[in-house]
Design a protein around this motif. Structure first.
Motif, PDB file in Angstrom:
ATOM      1  N   CYS A 128       0.854  -1.189   0.000  1.00 23.67           N
ATOM      2  CA  CYS A 128       0.000   0.000   0.000  1.00 23.67           C
ATOM      3  C   CYS A 128       0.893   1.243   0.000  1.00 23.67           C
ATOM      4  N   GLN A 129       0.270   2.377  -0.302  1.00 20.50           N
ATOM      5  CA  GLN A 129       1.026   3.631  -0.442  1.00 20.50           C
ATOM      6  C   GLN A 129       0.686   4.564   0.720  1.00 20.50           C
ATOM      7  N   LEU A 130       1.710   4.978   1.454  1.00 23.30           N
ATOM      8  CA  LEU A 130       1.514   5.820   2.640  1.00 23.30           C
ATOM      9  C   LEU A 130       2.188   7.163   2.383  1.00 23.30           C
ATOM     10  N   PHE A 131       1.604   7.938   1.491  1.00 22.69           N
ATOM     11  CA  PHE A 131       2.185   9.229   1.117  1.00 22.69           C
ATOM     12  C   PHE A 131       1.345  10.384   1.683  1.00 22.69           C
ATOM     13  N   SER A 132       0.023  10.407   1.347  1.00 27.34           N
ATOM     14  CA  SER A 132      -0.814  11.570   1.679  1.00 27.34           C
ATOM     15  C   SER A 132      -1.031  11.700   3.179  1.00 27.34           C
ATOM     16  N   GLU A 133      -1.204  12.941   3.606  1.00 25.88           N
ATOM     17  CA  GLU A 133      -1.503  13.241   5.017  1.00 25.88           C
ATOM     18  C   GLU A 133      -2.656  14.229   5.058  1.00 25.88           C
ATOM     19  N   GLY A 137      -1.363  16.718   0.391  1.00 26.89           N
ATOM     20  CA  GLY A 137      -1.898  15.881  -0.690  1.00 26.89           C
ATOM     21  C   GLY A 137      -1.355  16.388  -2.011  1.00 26.89           C
ATOM     22  N   SER A 138      -1.987  17.423  -2.543  1.00 24.56           N
ATOM     23  CA  SER A 138      -1.456  18.038  -3.778  1.00 24.56           C
ATOM     24  C   SER A 138      -0.046  18.555  -3.511  1.00 24.56           C
ATOM     25  N   ASP A 139       0.117  19.176  -2.344  1.00 27.20           N
ATOM     26  CA  ASP A 139       1.455  19.651  -1.951  1.00 27.20           C
ATOM     27  C   ASP A 139       2.118  18.557  -1.116  1.00 27.20           C
ATOM     28  N   THR A 161      -3.125   9.414   5.425  1.00 24.97           N
ATOM     29  CA  THR A 161      -4.563   9.245   5.185  1.00 24.97           C
ATOM     30  C   THR A 161      -4.827   8.803   3.748  1.00 24.97           C
ATOM     31  N   TRP A 162      -6.033   8.343   3.505  1.00 24.86           N
ATOM     32  CA  TRP A 162      -6.501   7.952   2.170  1.00 24.86           C
ATOM     33  C   TRP A 162      -5.816   6.688   1.661  1.00 24.86           C
ATOM     34  N   CYS A 163      -5.157   5.929   2.554  1.00 29.72           N
ATOM     35  CA  CYS A 163      -4.286   4.853   2.076  1.00 29.72           C
ATOM     36  C   CYS A 163      -5.126   3.663   1.598  1.00 29.72           C
ATOM     37  N   SER A 164      -5.160   3.483   0.281  1.00 31.64           N
ATOM     38  CA  SER A 164      -5.974   2.422  -0.320  1.00 31.64           C
ATOM     39  C   SER A 164      -5.430   1.065   0.098  1.00 31.64           C
ATOM     40  N   GLY A 165      -6.315   0.214   0.590  1.00 27.65           N
ATOM     41  CA  GLY A 165      -5.941  -1.167   0.887  1.00 27.65           C
ATOM     42  C   GLY A 165      -4.971  -1.342   2.043  1.00 27.65           C
ATOM     43  N   GLY A 362      -3.810  12.883  -8.085  1.00 27.61           N
ATOM     44  CA  GLY A 362      -3.693  14.257  -8.605  1.00 27.61           C
ATOM     45  C   GLY A 362      -5.062  14.788  -8.984  1.00 27.61           C
ATOM     46  N   THR A 363      -5.472  15.868  -8.320  1.00 26.79           N
ATOM     47  CA  THR A 363      -6.838  16.397  -8.536  1.00 26.79           C
ATOM     48  C   THR A 363      -6.971  17.030  -9.930  1.00 26.79           C
ATOM     49  N   ASP A 364      -8.223  17.280 -10.296  1.00 25.59           N
ATOM     50  CA  ASP A 364      -8.487  17.936 -11.593  1.00 25.59           C
ATOM     51  C   ASP A 364      -7.691  19.236 -11.724  1.00 25.59           C
ATOM     52  N   GLU A 365      -7.668  20.013 -10.635  1.00 27.59           N
ATOM     53  CA  GLU A 365      -7.004  21.324 -10.713  1.00 27.59           C
ATOM     54  C   GLU A 365      -5.503  21.159 -10.947  1.00 27.59           C
ATOM     55  N   ILE A 366      -4.936  20.125 -10.319  1.00 28.39           N
ATOM     56  CA  ILE A 366      -3.491  19.892 -10.505  1.00 28.39           C
ATOM     57  C   ILE A 366      -3.223  19.448 -11.954  1.00 28.39           C
ATOM     58  N   ARG A 380       5.003  29.028 -14.848  1.00 27.88           N
ATOM     59  CA  ARG A 380       4.912  28.031 -13.770  1.00 27.88           C
ATOM     60  C   ARG A 380       4.244  28.636 -12.548  1.00 27.88           C
ATOM     61  N   GLU A 381       3.555  27.749 -11.792  1.00 25.33           N
ATOM     62  CA  GLU A 381       2.893  28.208 -10.583  1.00 25.33           C
ATOM     63  C   GLU A 381       3.942  28.771  -9.605  1.00 25.33           C
ATOM     64  N   VAL A 382       3.598  29.843  -8.929  1.00 24.31           N
ATOM     65  CA  VAL A 382       4.530  30.444  -7.964  1.00 24.31           C
ATOM     66  C   VAL A 382       4.591  29.545  -6.727  1.00 24.31           C
TER      67      VAL A 382
HETATM   68  C1  LIG Z   1      -9.880   7.118  -4.045  1.00 24.32           C
HETATM   69  C2  LIG Z   1      -8.600   7.666  -3.512  1.00 24.32           C
HETATM   70  C3  LIG Z   1      -7.554   6.815  -3.251  1.00 24.32           C
HETATM   71  C4  LIG Z   1      -6.352   7.329  -2.746  1.00 24.32           C
HETATM   72  N1  LIG Z   1      -5.350   6.438  -2.435  1.00 24.32           N
HETATM   73  C5  LIG Z   1      -4.220   6.921  -1.870  1.00 24.32           C
HETATM   74  C6  LIG Z   1      -3.210   6.000  -1.419  1.00 24.32           C
HETATM   75  O1  LIG Z   1      -3.336   4.782  -1.541  1.00 24.32           O
HETATM   76  N2  LIG Z   1      -2.109   6.503  -0.822  1.00 24.32           N
HETATM   77  C7  LIG Z   1      -1.913   7.845  -0.662  1.00 24.32           C
HETATM   78  O2  LIG Z   1      -0.876   8.227  -0.148  1.00 24.32           O
HETATM   79  N3  LIG Z   1      -2.856   8.747  -1.072  1.00 24.32           N
HETATM   80  C8  LIG Z   1      -4.011   8.303  -1.660  1.00 24.32           C
HETATM   81  N4  LIG Z   1      -4.987   9.190  -2.051  1.00 24.32           N
HETATM   82  C9  LIG Z   1      -4.808  10.619  -1.757  1.00 24.32           C
HETATM   83  C10 LIG Z   1      -4.677  11.509  -2.975  1.00 24.32           C
HETATM   84  O3  LIG Z   1      -3.404  11.381  -3.551  1.00 24.32           O
HETATM   85  C11 LIG Z   1      -4.971  12.944  -2.501  1.00 24.32           C
HETATM   86  O4  LIG Z   1      -6.320  12.990  -2.081  1.00 24.32           O
HETATM   87  C12 LIG Z   1      -4.764  13.957  -3.608  1.00 24.32           C
HETATM   88  O5  LIG Z   1      -3.404  14.083  -3.918  1.00 24.32           O
HETATM   89  C13 LIG Z   1      -5.317  15.344  -3.210  1.00 24.32           C
HETATM   90  O6  LIG Z   1      -4.828  15.747  -1.994  1.00 24.32           O
HETATM   91  P1  LIG Z   1      -5.804  16.265  -0.829  1.00 24.32           P
HETATM   92  O7  LIG Z   1      -6.917  15.297  -0.696  1.00 24.32           O
HETATM   93  O8  LIG Z   1      -4.954  16.544   0.356  1.00 24.32           O
HETATM   94  O9  LIG Z   1      -6.414  17.628  -1.382  1.00 24.32           O
HETATM   95  P2  LIG Z   1      -5.722  19.053  -1.339  1.00 24.32           P
HETATM   96  O10 LIG Z   1      -4.366  18.954  -1.923  1.00 24.32           O
HETATM   97  O11 LIG Z   1      -5.836  19.607   0.038  1.00 24.32           O
HETATM   98  O12 LIG Z   1      -6.640  19.869  -2.310  1.00 24.32           O
HETATM   99  C14 LIG Z   1      -7.876  20.464  -1.904  1.00 24.32           C
HETATM  100  C15 LIG Z   1      -8.427  21.249  -3.075  1.00 24.32           C
HETATM  101  O13 LIG Z   1      -7.521  22.315  -3.436  1.00 24.32           O
HETATM  102  C16 LIG Z   1      -7.140  22.204  -4.795  1.00 24.32           C
HETATM  103  N5  LIG Z   1      -5.728  22.575  -4.962  1.00 24.32           N
HETATM  104  C17 LIG Z   1      -4.690  22.162  -4.195  1.00 24.32           C
HETATM  105  N6  LIG Z   1      -3.536  22.662  -4.660  1.00 24.32           N
HETATM  106  C18 LIG Z   1      -3.851  23.406  -5.753  1.00 24.32           C
HETATM  107  C19 LIG Z   1      -3.086  24.168  -6.669  1.00 24.32           C
HETATM  108  N7  LIG Z   1      -1.763  24.257  -6.548  1.00 24.32           N
HETATM  109  N8  LIG Z   1      -3.735  24.791  -7.687  1.00 24.32           N
HETATM  110  C20 LIG Z   1      -5.086  24.690  -7.806  1.00 24.32           C
HETATM  111  N9  LIG Z   1      -5.863  23.997  -6.950  1.00 24.32           N
HETATM  112  C21 LIG Z   1      -5.260  23.350  -5.956  1.00 24.32           C
HETATM  113  C22 LIG Z   1      -7.337  20.732  -5.130  1.00 24.32           C
HETATM  114  O14 LIG Z   1      -7.513  20.548  -6.526  1.00 24.32           O
HETATM  115  C23 LIG Z   1      -8.588  20.394  -4.328  1.00 24.32           C
HETATM  116  O15 LIG Z   1      -9.733  20.791  -5.021  1.00 24.32           O
HETATM  117  C24 LIG Z   1      -6.193   8.721  -2.550  1.00 24.32           C
HETATM  118  C25 LIG Z   1      -7.263   9.568  -2.847  1.00 24.32           C
HETATM  119  C26 LIG Z   1      -8.459   9.066  -3.309  1.00 24.32           C
HETATM  120  C27 LIG Z   1      -9.592  10.024  -3.595  1.00 24.32           C
END
Ligand SMILES: Cc1cc2nc3c(=O)[nH]c(=O)nc-3n(C[C@H](O)[C@H](O)[C@H](O)COP(=O)(O)OP(=O)(O)OC[C@H]3O[C@@H](n4cnc5c(N)ncnc54)[C@H](O)[C@@H]3O)c2cc1C
Length: 396
Positions: A128-133, A137-139, A161-165, A362-366, A380-382
């Motif tokens: 499993c992947q333990l990256f997000s907190e 997430g995006s950062d 958090t969000w750690c699949s499986g 990676g979210t839609d915005e990213i 590039r983003e600041v």
């Molecule tokens: C189904 C699912 C499975 C996942 N599995 C794993 C996993 O196994 N292991 C793991 O480590 N992680 C996992 N993730 C986490 C996932 O990688 C993060 O949810 C994702 O990277 C977004 O981070 P966040 O949720 O902290 O949102 P945030 O980064 O806090 O973003 C919140 C909002 O702000 C926007 N935003 C943030 N930064 C910017 C920017 N620079 N410009 C414009 N908009 C921005 C985002 O688009 C979003 O709308 C999973 C997520 C999901 C939904």
């Protein structure tokens, strides 16, 4: 753009089809299926992985010396298509074979490759992947889970958090902060962690589908031996970039769309009486989107075939795929009419899982930021905190 398989691709596709015709399980359980017991899922996916291993199909793009087939990204795409066509989509082994394995091959010691790669391929160990907190997430480089050296061990404290499986994971790939006094990308260290280690608590998160596939993972002074550090101390960001590059390849593909177009057409045909002018229009729109995604996919394969690396294509494809899944879920439910109120069903699941496609990997915005910078050439983003020591960055 070339829509046809090259002779070599056609031969490879025929080989894959004949292998799948002979060996594909009839009762395959998808990794994120609803209402399936974890034990059943584990046994089912393990059996299939073992079959792949026995016939040399366990990891297409890994080098032969580590048990792979030594093939390139085009073969991987053809393979993924054929798996999806055969109804063998998501597997529990995607984090291991698709992400952790290639990272260990690129950055691991001989002892680490020896210890971890073969059990991964055999299906003996799930990763499993333990990256997000909660605050990263995006950062991702803003992560704060701490690792402090103590003799031959590292002591880990923090939350992922969000750690699949993670609730059935045997091993995890973990990013930690080992030096808060340097800029955020420089103080990160990458570990391979045994999920049975004392001090690790896994708490499943209940989704609106009713399933529990994702987890909070708490580290309360859990000890990891230094032998399980992957790459240099403080050099974890470069290691993580390898994982993230492979993750993009593993999840951006058209074949992971969560429903097959032919299944959607069958569903629409089964409910023709509900198709009025408005729904007809929406189905047409959905068809256009699916065909556009196929074209994007063909463009990516053509580029790879010419030896070029696709740059922003994976981001644009992921964005398009998330939209299609949302559209498909909505139209799929409307075709059901009042029956959609029932809790269980394929289209209910597609609809309820659709939001996650806009976030995971990676979210839609990213993705839009990537496309803006790489396709449109916008500035590039600041990043005002890029060169600031992590412990001096203002945080909430
Ligand atoms: C189904 C699912 C499975 C996942 N599995 C794993 C996993 O196994 N292991 C793991 O480590 N992680 C996992 N993730 C986490 C996932 O990688 C993060 O949810 C994702 O990277 C977004 O981070 P966040 O949720 O902290 O949102 P945030 O980064 O806090 O973003 C919140 C909002 O702000 C926007 N935003 C943030 N930064 C910017 C920017 N620079 N410009 C414009 N908009 C921005 C985002 O688009 C979003 O709308 C999973 C997520 C999901 C939904």
């Amino acid at each position: 753009m070339d829509f046809r398989d090259s002779p070599a691709e056609a031969t490879f596709r025929a080989d894959v089809r004949s292998f799948l015709q002979e060996h594909a399980p009839k009762d395959y359980v998808h990794a994120y299926s609803q209402n399936v017991d974890d034990e059943v899922l584990l046994r089912n996916n393990r059996d299939w992985q073992r079959t792949l291993y026995q016939h040399g199909w366990a990891a297409l793009t890994w080098p032969r010396e580590y048990g792979g087939r030594g093939q390139g990204p085009i073969e991987q795409i053809v393979w993924n298509h054929e798996l999806a066509r055969a109804g063998l989509g998501e597997s529990l082994f995607v984090v291991g074979i698709g992400m952790a394995g290639p990272t260990i091959i690129a950055h691991g010691t001989d002892a680490q490759r020896e210890r971890f790669l073969d059990p991964m391929l055999r299906g003996d160990e799930v990763w499993c992947q333990l990256f997000s907190e909660p605050g990263a997430g995006s950062d991702l480089a803003g992560l704060s889970c701490r690792a402090v050296r103590d003799g031959d061990d590292w002591v880990i404290t923090g939350q992922k958090t969000w750690c699949s499986g993670a609730h059935y994971g045997d091993w995890g790939i973990l990013l930690t902060r080992t030096d808060p006094s340097v800029p955020k990308h420089n103080g990160i260290t990458f570990f391979l962690v045994d999920m049975k280690t004392p001090g690790i608590e896994v708490r499943p998160l209940r989704q609106m589908t009713g399933g529990e596939h994702f987890n909070d993972v708490f580290f309360n002074e859990a000890r990891i031996p230094d032998a399980h550090r992957l790459g240099p101390e403080g050099g974890g960001w470069a290691v993580a970039k390898t994982t993230l590059m492979h993750e993009r390849m593993a999840i951006g593909g058209i074949e992971l769309m969560s429903f097959r177009w032919e299944d959607f057409v069958a569903h629409a045909n089964a409910h023709r009486e509900r198709i009025d002018g408005v729904l007809r229009d929406e189905i047409g729109r959905l068809y256009t989107s699916v065909k556009t995604l196929e074209l994007l996919n063909a463009r990516m394969i053509t580029k790879l075939g010419r030896g070029e690396m696709p740059a922003a294509e994976a981001s644009v494809m992921k964005l398009a795929m998330a939209r299609i899944v949302s559209q498909g879920g909505e139209v799929g439910l409307r075709l059901l009419g009042p029956d959609a109120m029932q809790k269980d069903g394929t289209w209910q699941d597609v609809f309820l899982m659709a939001p996650s496609f806009h976030i995971a990997g990676g979210t839609d915005e990213i993705q839009k930021n990537q496309a803006a910078e790489r396709v449109l050439g916008l500035p590039r983003e600041v990043q005002p905190d890029r060169n600031v020591p992590f412990d001096q960055i203002a945080r909430s």
